[in-house]
Write a protein that holds these residues in place. Structure first.
Motif, mmCIF file in Angstrom:
data_model
loop_
_atom_site.group_PDB
_atom_site.id
_atom_site.type_symbol
_atom_site.label_atom_id
_atom_site.label_comp_id
_atom_site.label_asym_id
_atom_site.label_seq_id
_atom_site.Cartn_x
_atom_site.Cartn_y
_atom_site.Cartn_z
ATOM 1 N N VAL A 1 0.845 -1.199 0.000
ATOM 2 C CA VAL A 1 0.000 0.000 0.000
ATOM 3 C C VAL A 1 0.878 1.246 0.000
ATOM 4 O O VAL A 1 0.599 2.229 -0.707
ATOM 5 N N PHE A 2 1.973 1.209 0.764
ATOM 6 C CA PHE A 2 2.925 2.325 0.792
ATOM 7 C C PHE A 2 3.473 2.590 -0.600
ATOM 8 O O PHE A 2 3.550 3.741 -1.052
ATOM 9 N N ALA A 3 3.847 1.523 -1.307
ATOM 10 C CA ALA A 3 4.437 1.673 -2.636
ATOM 11 C C ALA A 3 3.464 2.319 -3.612
ATOM 12 O O ALA A 3 3.860 3.132 -4.457
ATOM 13 N N ILE A 4 2.182 1.977 -3.494
ATOM 14 C CA ILE A 4 1.181 2.519 -4.410
ATOM 15 C C ILE A 4 0.910 3.992 -4.115
ATOM 16 O O ILE A 4 0.525 4.760 -4.995
ATOM 17 N N ARG A 5 1.162 4.406 -2.863
ATOM 18 C CA ARG A 5 0.914 5.801 -2.484
ATOM 19 C C ARG A 5 2.171 6.662 -2.562
ATOM 20 O O ARG A 5 2.083 7.891 -2.610
ATOM 21 N N ASP A 6 3.329 6.040 -2.552
ATOM 22 C CA ASP A 6 4.599 6.753 -2.483
ATOM 23 C C ASP A 6 5.003 7.290 -3.864
ATOM 24 O O ASP A 6 5.077 6.535 -4.840
ATOM 25 N N ARG A 7 5.295 8.587 -3.960
ATOM 26 C CA ARG A 7 5.603 9.222 -5.248
ATOM 27 C C ARG A 7 6.837 8.615 -5.892
ATOM 28 O O ARG A 7 6.845 8.308 -7.096
ATOM 29 N N THR A 8 7.890 8.425 -5.107
ATOM 30 C CA THR A 8 9.123 7.853 -5.668
ATOM 31 C C THR A 8 8.889 6.438 -6.180
ATOM 32 O O THR A 8 9.367 6.063 -7.248
ATOM 33 N N SER A 9 8.136 5.648 -5.427
ATOM 34 C CA SER A 9 7.844 4.277 -5.847
ATOM 35 C C SER A 9 7.047 4.265 -7.143
ATOM 36 O O SER A 9 7.274 3.427 -8.020
ATOM 37 N N LEU A 10 6.112 5.208 -7.275
ATOM 38 C CA LEU A 10 5.315 5.279 -8.494
ATOM 39 C C LEU A 10 6.177 5.654 -9.699
ATOM 40 O O LEU A 10 5.994 5.121 -10.806
ATOM 41 N N ILE A 11 7.133 6.560 -9.482
ATOM 42 C CA ILE A 11 8.044 6.939 -10.573
ATOM 43 C C ILE A 11 8.905 5.751 -10.975
ATOM 44 O O ILE A 11 9.080 5.457 -12.165
ATOM 45 N N VAL A 12 9.438 5.042 -9.977
ATOM 46 C CA VAL A 12 10.251 3.853 -10.268
ATOM 47 C C VAL A 12 9.409 2.808 -10.984
ATOM 48 O O VAL A 12 9.867 2.176 -11.949
ATOM 49 N N GLY A 13 8.159 2.629 -10.533
ATOM 50 C CA GLY A 13 7.276 1.668 -11.184
ATOM 51 C C GLY A 13 7.001 2.023 -12.636
ATOM 52 O O GLY A 13 6.974 1.152 -13.509
ATOM 53 N N ALA A 14 6.805 3.348 -12.909
ATOM 54 C CA ALA A 14 6.579 3.793 -14.284
ATOM 55 C C ALA A 14 7.805 3.542 -15.157
ATOM 56 O O ALA A 14 7.688 3.084 -16.303
ATOM 57 N N MET A 15 8.985 3.825 -14.610
ATOM 58 C CA MET A 15 10.223 3.588 -15.360
ATOM 59 C C MET A 15 10.440 2.098 -15.593
ATOM 60 O O MET A 15 10.888 1.670 -16.664
ATOM 61 N N PHE A 16 10.096 1.283 -14.588
ATOM 62 C CA PHE A 16 10.210 -0.176 -14.689
ATOM 63 C C PHE A 16 9.318 -0.691 -15.822
ATOM 64 O O PHE A 16 9.738 -1.496 -16.660
ATOM 65 N N SER A 17 8.078 -0.174 -15.870
ATOM 66 C CA SER A 17 7.145 -0.579 -16.925
ATOM 67 C C SER A 17 7.631 -0.107 -18.295
ATOM 68 O O SER A 17 7.491 -0.829 -19.297
ATOM 69 N N LEU A 18 8.210 1.096 -18.336
ATOM 70 C CA LEU A 18 8.730 1.639 -19.590
ATOM 71 C C LEU A 18 9.844 0.761 -20.150
ATOM 72 O O LEU A 18 9.918 0.539 -21.373
ATOM 73 N N VAL A 19 10.690 0.252 -19.270
ATOM 74 C CA VAL A 19 11.777 -0.635 -19.698
ATOM 75 C C VAL A 19 11.219 -1.858 -20.421
ATOM 76 O O VAL A 19 11.689 -2.222 -21.505
ATOM 77 N N PHE A 20 10.200 -2.482 -19.837
ATOM 78 C CA PHE A 20 9.622 -3.666 -20.460
ATOM 79 C C PHE A 20 8.880 -3.322 -21.750
ATOM 80 O O PHE A 20 8.849 -4.113 -22.688
ATOM 81 N N TRP A 21 8.283 -2.111 -21.802
ATOM 82 C CA TRP A 21 7.597 -1.679 -23.024
ATOM 83 C C TRP A 21 8.599 -1.501 -24.178
ATOM 84 O O TRP A 21 8.350 -1.914 -25.307
ATOM 85 N N VAL A 22 9.737 -0.870 -23.853
ATOM 86 C CA VAL A 22 10.783 -0.683 -24.872
ATOM 87 C C VAL A 22 11.360 -2.021 -25.297
ATOM 88 O O VAL A 22 11.606 -2.250 -26.486
ATOM 89 N N ALA A 23 11.522 -2.932 -24.317
ATOM 90 C CA ALA A 23 12.100 -4.238 -24.632
ATOM 91 C C ALA A 23 11.182 -5.057 -25.549
ATOM 92 O O ALA A 23 11.639 -5.850 -26.366
ATOM 93 N N ALA A 24 9.871 -4.817 -25.422
ATOM 94 C CA ALA A 24 8.917 -5.564 -26.235
ATOM 95 C C ALA A 24 9.021 -5.207 -27.706
ATOM 96 O O ALA A 24 8.713 -5.994 -28.579
#
Length: 479
Positions: A456-479
């Motif tokens: 729940v902290f990760a979903i509310r935490d701004r830094t975690s959300l930014i890291v999550g977006a970048m993490f998803s972007l990596v997999f999108w580019v890799a696809a």
């Protein structure tokens, strides 16, 4: 003092639902289930011997800490005002006398206690007759809340109605002697939203992980199934949360923040919780069986059984508890795969177990950190750990988190991964992102800044959300 007693009739106060924002019979029942879940046949046998014997056996078979029970401050103020006037104050209750005596001793507010014993269940007409015997008809004022109290109010001089049950206030006023209605414990939708813990539903977004991993997130049919699975899993989890809160009443009342939960604080009744959790559960399983693949229903059953075992016993077992917590997180991914009819991969399960074990250990560390900060050295109530275990827990948790990064790195070189992604080497960029996030979570936890469930902290935490977006972007580019 004696002359004052003669001038003013005594104030007689009911206990369950009146002085106490709870019901001691249900309190002892839940305590018995929590402490002796494999001996539920015993209370059934006691019940055949009558309600008085049932209450007595249950009171002796459990331990209720009367110092943390949710007392109604408005009723206590009424009692204190009566005592200042020199009036005799009597506690008259259908609860067993051993519990009533302990409460009277703790509060130091009563001159006399009348309660159920092995021979007589002191409720409704029996209570009325005993009070008339002691103080005569109309020779006492009575404070109560329930339909059972109507007979007693009819024999009282003045009636005080406290947080009345449905329909009670109207019937009490019809008697013509209601002096005051006290509404000190209103409950509303916010209390139910808190009890059902809708904010925890965010964790159920893990159901969509298999869909993302299979690159099927744009499939409208599967998306619809995912939304339905999300809702049903959330309702199932809410049912579990309610049952867990009912079983954990004693532990929650000793906790700094959990004592404010709706059931522990008495804002919601145990009776309402015992009604809502099976209704939710039945609705969920009927809907899942008819609307989603049977494997999803099986995953829900496994999740519920594991959660029930966790609530009754496993949460108090060192190491077992965090492994089960990690499994409960992973069950959401398994349920998602079942809802979408997708295969689970070795890599997904391995990554999930190590990552969620790390987060489960974060949760335990945060609890122990607070206990150590308060100077506690004994085993944490309801858990299998001591505050001095902090360093070992942090070592295990960080190691588990880093192992999940290693699993991700190995996943990149899997032949299936190479075939699925156009640029699999790009996924390497996800590794430092995950290393940063795991390290940051553990550093914040070490500093005492983790006050939420880590997911729940990760979903509310701004830094975690930014890291999550970048993490998803990596997999999108890799696809």
């Amino acid at each position: 003092m004696t002359s004052n007693f003669l001038e003013a009739p005594p104030l007689v106060v009911d206990l369950d639902g009146t002085l106490l924002k709870s019901d001691l019979l249900l309190e002892t029942g839940m305590a018995f289930i929590r402490s002796q879940p494999l001996k539920l046949h015993k209370p059934l046998g006691w019940l055949t011997k009558g309600k008085a014997q049932f209450k007595e056996r249950l009171a002796h078979a459990t331990h209720i800490d009367v110092t943390v029970l949710p007392y109604d401050t408005a009723v206590i103020e009424l009692i204190e005002a009566a005592r200042k006037e020199g009036r005799k104050v009597v506690l008259a209750t259908a609860s067993h006398h051993t519990l009533a005596d302990r409460i009277a001793e703790h509060l130091q507010l009563f001159d006399q206690v009348l309660a159920t014993n092995s021979e007589c269940n002191l409720s409704a007409h029996r209570k009325r007759d005993l009070l008339i015997e002691h103080y005569s008809h109309g020779g006492f004022d009575y404070v109560g809340n329930s339909h059972d109290d109507l007979a007693v109010w009819a024999a009282a001089r003045h009636a005080y109605v406290v947080n009345p049950e449905s329909g009670v206030e109207k019937r009490a006023k019809a008697l013509g002697n209601v002096t005051r209605v006290i509404s000190s414990n209103p409950s509303g939708p916010k209390d139910w939203l808190k009890a059902l813990r809708l904010h925890q539903w965010m964790k159920n977004a893990l159901i969509f992980v298999p869909l993302l991993a299979a690159h099927q997130i744009t499939n409208p049919l599967l998306l619809w199934q995912g939304v339905l699975a999300f809702l049903l899993f959330g309702l199932c989890a809410s049912s579990v949360y309610v049952l867990n809160d009912l079983l954990d009443l004693a532990d929650d009342r000793h906790h700094t923040s959990k004592r404010h939960r709706p059931f522990a604080s008495g804002r919601l009744s145990i009776k309402s919780g015992l009604f809502i959790f099976p209704v939710l559960l039945i609705g969920v399983f009927v809907s899942a069986w008819n609307l989603l693949p049977w494997a999803f229903t099986g995953a829900l059953v496994a999740y519920y059984i594991l959660t029930l075992a966790y609530s009754l016993s496993l949460k108090r077992q060192m190491a077992v508890d965090v492994i089960v917590l990690a499994l409960l997180y992973t069950m959401r991914i398994i349920a998602g795969a079942a809802a979408f009819n997708l295969d689970l991969t070795f890599w997904m399960l391995a990554f999930s177990m190590f990552m969620f074990l790390s987060l489960a250990l974060v949760k335990r560390y945060a609890e122990l950190y607070e206990a150590r900060r308060k100077g506690h050295t004994e085993k944490t109530r309801g858990r299998g750990y001591y505050p001095n275990d902090l360093e070992m827990i942090s070592s295990l948790g960080a190691a588990s988190g880093y192992l999940s990064v290693m699993v991700l790195a190995l996943y990149i070189h899997d032949t299936v991964t190479v075939a699925m992604y156009s640029h699999p080497q790009v996924i390497w960029l996800a590794c430092p992102l995950l290393l940063f996030w795991v390290t940051r979570i553990w550093m914040l936890t070490h500093r005492g800044q983790m006050h939420d469930d880590p997911v729940v902290f990760a979903i509310r935490d701004r830094t975690s959300l930014i890291v999550g977006a970048m993490f998803s972007l990596v997999f999108w580019v890799a696809a």
